[in-house]
Scaffold this motif. Structure first.
Motif, short mmCIF file in Angstrom:
data_model
loop_
_atom_site.label_atom_id
_atom_site.label_comp_id
_atom_site.label_asym_id
_atom_site.label_seq_id
_atom_site.Cartn_x
_atom_site.Cartn_y
_atom_site.Cartn_z
N ARG A 309 22.91 -31.49 -20.95
CA ARG A 309 22.69 -32.88 -21.39
C ARG A 309 24.00 -33.59 -21.65
NH1 ARG A 309 18.60 -30.43 -24.50
NH2 ARG A 309 19.96 -30.48 -26.34
N LYS A 310 24.97 -32.85 -22.23
CA LYS A 310 26.28 -33.44 -22.52
C LYS A 310 27.01 -33.80 -21.24
CE LYS A 310 30.40 -32.60 -25.31
NZ LYS A 310 31.11 -31.65 -26.20
N ALA A 311 26.93 -32.95 -20.22
CA ALA A 311 27.59 -33.23 -18.94
C ALA A 311 26.95 -34.42 -18.25
CB ALA A 311 27.52 -32.00 -18.06
N ALA A 312 25.61 -34.51 -18.29
CA ALA A 312 24.92 -35.64 -17.67
C ALA A 312 25.28 -36.95 -18.36
CB ALA A 312 23.42 -35.40 -17.72
N LYS A 313 25.43 -36.92 -19.64
CA LYS A 313 25.78 -38.13 -20.39
C LYS A 313 27.19 -38.58 -20.06
CE LYS A 313 25.82 -40.00 -25.05
NZ LYS A 313 25.60 -39.71 -26.50
N ALA A 314 28.12 -37.62 -19.95
CA ALA A 314 29.51 -37.97 -19.61
C ALA A 314 29.59 -38.55 -18.21
CB ALA A 314 30.39 -36.73 -19.74
N SER A 315 28.85 -37.98 -17.27
CA SER A 315 28.84 -38.47 -15.89
C SER A 315 28.29 -39.88 -15.83
CB SER A 315 28.01 -37.53 -15.02
OG SER A 315 27.89 -38.04 -13.72
N SER A 316 27.22 -40.16 -16.58
CA SER A 316 26.62 -41.50 -16.59
C SER A 316 27.56 -42.51 -17.21
CB SER A 316 25.31 -41.47 -17.37
OG SER A 316 24.77 -42.75 -17.50
N SER A 317 28.31 -42.12 -18.23
CA SER A 317 29.25 -43.02 -18.88
C SER A 317 30.40 -43.39 -17.95
CB SER A 317 29.78 -42.37 -20.16
OG SER A 317 30.75 -43.16 -20.78
N ASN A 318 30.91 -42.43 -17.19
CA ASN A 318 32.01 -42.70 -16.27
C ASN A 318 31.59 -43.59 -15.12
OD1 ASN A 318 33.76 -41.11 -17.76
ND2 ASN A 318 33.23 -39.23 -16.65
N SER A 319 30.37 -43.42 -14.61
CA SER A 319 29.91 -44.20 -13.47
C SER A 319 29.62 -45.65 -13.85
CB SER A 319 28.65 -43.58 -12.88
OG SER A 319 27.61 -43.59 -13.84
#
Length: 556
Positions: A309-319
């Motif tokens: 979940r933490k990785a998915a959130k970081a990816s969404s924030s960068n995009s």
């Protein structure tokens, strides 16, 4: 006939039918008669008698002519009320009795004609009975109390107040009135039966209370309802404990069966048998080990899910970072997906999904609907304008009120006038004073303080007509002093105006209630004059309220 409690009532002092009052002259009962002696030259029961006021303007007979005329009119009101009583029309009967009482106000008081006093007592006791029939027990008691102010030993008034008090649950006051009535008329059957019924009611209530207490604190092994819930809870716990113990024994028996099977398998393989305690210990150790392994596995799975979940959130924030820099008001696809039930309008606003946007053609048709300031030359709007000669005329001939500039359609519009009404009414009531009487009976009665005044008042315009709406409740302090005897004791008390309402403000309808007892009682020498002055003070209060209503109509 039966009284309200169902006991037989044989004495005229408790007769419930006012129409029977005219036959009391032939009754051998010692109770007071309901009708005054026949009037000279006029019959109260004559069908051809009239209520014209042709002699009112003549001074030939002075006060005697006016008193006789008032007696005739009051007697006719009583007979009309009796007729309504026979048909069961309680409202009309009560109204007739009240009007008859009002007819006698000017000729009543200290030294009044015995015929006036007798008729006044009849009207009051009949009114008390009608109010009892309407289940207005408090009002019935108060009216009977007014009759007792005239004659404290009037048997029928004492009986009326007693039955009303009994209905209200005030058994002690009811017994007190019945004892006084029996002192005045020892042979009164109705009072005796009512007193016996009250005593029986008290005894029954005491027995029931005693029985309930005995049941609550019962002994000798019997259960008490005060502790029933506790006993039930203890029984429930004992049952649960018994069932748990039974399940435990069943589980142990099952395990012993498994142990025996395990011993047979061991012996078949050539191994030694194991004791039940050792087998039980091995089983528990094995279960503990399996439990630890399951907990460790679950913990590891939770860690992996949190990292994902933490990785998915970081990816969404960068995009979405670049898009946020370009337009802060623009929502990303992920944000729009999360905002369920909302949408983005053409002008960039986020609103409800169900909001409908107007087309350009619709906006042009509606035009500019933004609020605009009124022209400086326009008349200043007021909530309620006062009537003038140019105001339109209503159907009933009264001058209609204009609506304000904000309400040209003339629909409902209301202005709160509570502050003015309270100030003006307080001034009127506090300035109320009555002085009257001659010689030693000269008295002065006045309101000393408006102790309490609650309610509200307003003026409303509806359909082009002005309506004055108010509903107030007042509690006043008063005092009565002798103007002929400076050494006389000043009497004080409380008086209430419980219903100063715009729906029934007529003189006959406005209720003025004096407390039953004096706060500071007068001397026995002046008691009669002060009691009569208290009644006249009530009439002065009614006049003051009517003057206030007129001021209210003129002010707004």
């Amino acid at each position: 006939m039966s009284d309200p409690e169902g006991t037989a009532t044989a004495s005229p002092a408790a007769t419930e039918d006012p129409a029977q009052d005219d036959q009391k002259a032939a009754s051998p009962s010692p109770a007071l008669p309901d009708d005054p002696p026949a009037l000279p030259g006029a019959s109260a029961s004559d069908d051809n008698s009239t209520t014209t006021d042709e002699g009112d303007d003549s001074d030939a007979e002075g006060g005697d002519q006016g008193g006789a005329d008032a007696l005739v009119k009051a007697t006719l009101q009583k007979e009309e009320g009796n007729g309504h009583f026979k048909t069961g029309n309680w409202d009309e009967a009560a109204r007739c009795y009240r009007r008859g009482t009002n007819r006698l106000k000017k000729v009543s008081g200290p030294g009044a004609d015995p015929q006036v006093i007798a008729l006044q007592l009849t009207l009051q006791t009949n009114l008390s009975m009608v109010l009892f029939k309407q289940s207005k027990y408090r009002a019935s008691r108060d009216v009977a109390s007014k009759a007792l102010e005239i004659d404290p030993n009037h048997v029928k008034a004492l009986y009326r107040r007693a039955v009303a008090c009994r209905k209200m649950g005030d058994l002690e006051d009811a017994k007190k009135d019945l004892r006084v009535a029996l002192t005045a008329d020892v042979n009164n059957v109705a009072c005796k039966k009512e007193l016996a019924a009250i005593k029986k009611q008290v005894e029954t209530a005491n027995k029931e209370q005693k029985s309930a207490l005995a049941k609550a604190f019962s002994s000798g092994g019997k259960s008490s309802f005060l502790y029933n819930d506790k006993e039930e809870e203890e029984k429930k716990k004992a049952q649960e404990k018994k069932e748990a113990e039974k399940k435990k024994q069943e589980a142990k028996a099952k395990r012993k069966q498994q142990w025996e099977d395990e011993c047979v398998k061991r012996m078949a393989k050539g191994d030694d048998a194991i004791s039940f305690d050792d087998w039980e210990k091995e089983r528990e150790d094995k279960e503990k080990k399996e439990q630890k392994e399951r907990e460790a596995k679950e913990k590891e799975e939770r860690k992996k899910a949190a990292a994902a979940r933490k990785a998915a959130k970081a990816s969404s924030s960068n995009s979405s970072k670049g898009d946020d820099d370009d337009d802060d008001d623009e929502l990303t696809e992920q944000e729009l997906a999360s905002l369920r039930g909302y949408k983005k309008t053409k002008d960039g606003r986020t609103t409800s999904y169900f909001t409908r946007e107007l087309s350009e053609d619709e906006k042009q048709r509606i035009g500019d609907i933004a609020p605009k300031k009124l022209d400086s030359g326009a008349a200043t709007p007021t909530l309620l304008s006062t009537s003038s000669s140019s105001s339109p005329t209503a159907v009933d001939g009264s001058t209609a009120s204009r609506p304000s500039a904000w309400n040209q359609a003339g629909t409902w519009e209301e202005k709160d006038c509570t502050t003015w009404c309270q100030d003006a009414l307080t001034t009127k009531l506090q300035s109320t004073i009555y002085s009257g009487g001659n010689g030693d009976g000269a008295v002065v009665a006045k309101i000393t303080k408006v102790d309490e005044l609650t309610g509200e008042g307003s003026v409303a315009i509806a359909g082009g007509k002005r309506r004055y709406i108010f509903d107030f409740h007042a509690k006043l302090k008063y005092e009565i002093a002798s103007s002929s005897d400076p050494e006389a004791k000043t009497a004080t008390g409380m008086v209430r105006l419980p219903d100063i309402c715009s729906t029934h403000i007529d003189d006959d309808e406005l209720e003025v209630v004096f407390d039953g007892s004096w706060k500071k009682a007068p001397s026995s020498q002046h008691a009669a004059a002060f009691t009569a002055a208290r009644t006249d003070l009530g009439n002065a209060l009614r006049s003051a309220v009517k003057e206030w209503v007129q001021d209210f109509n003129q002010q707004f």
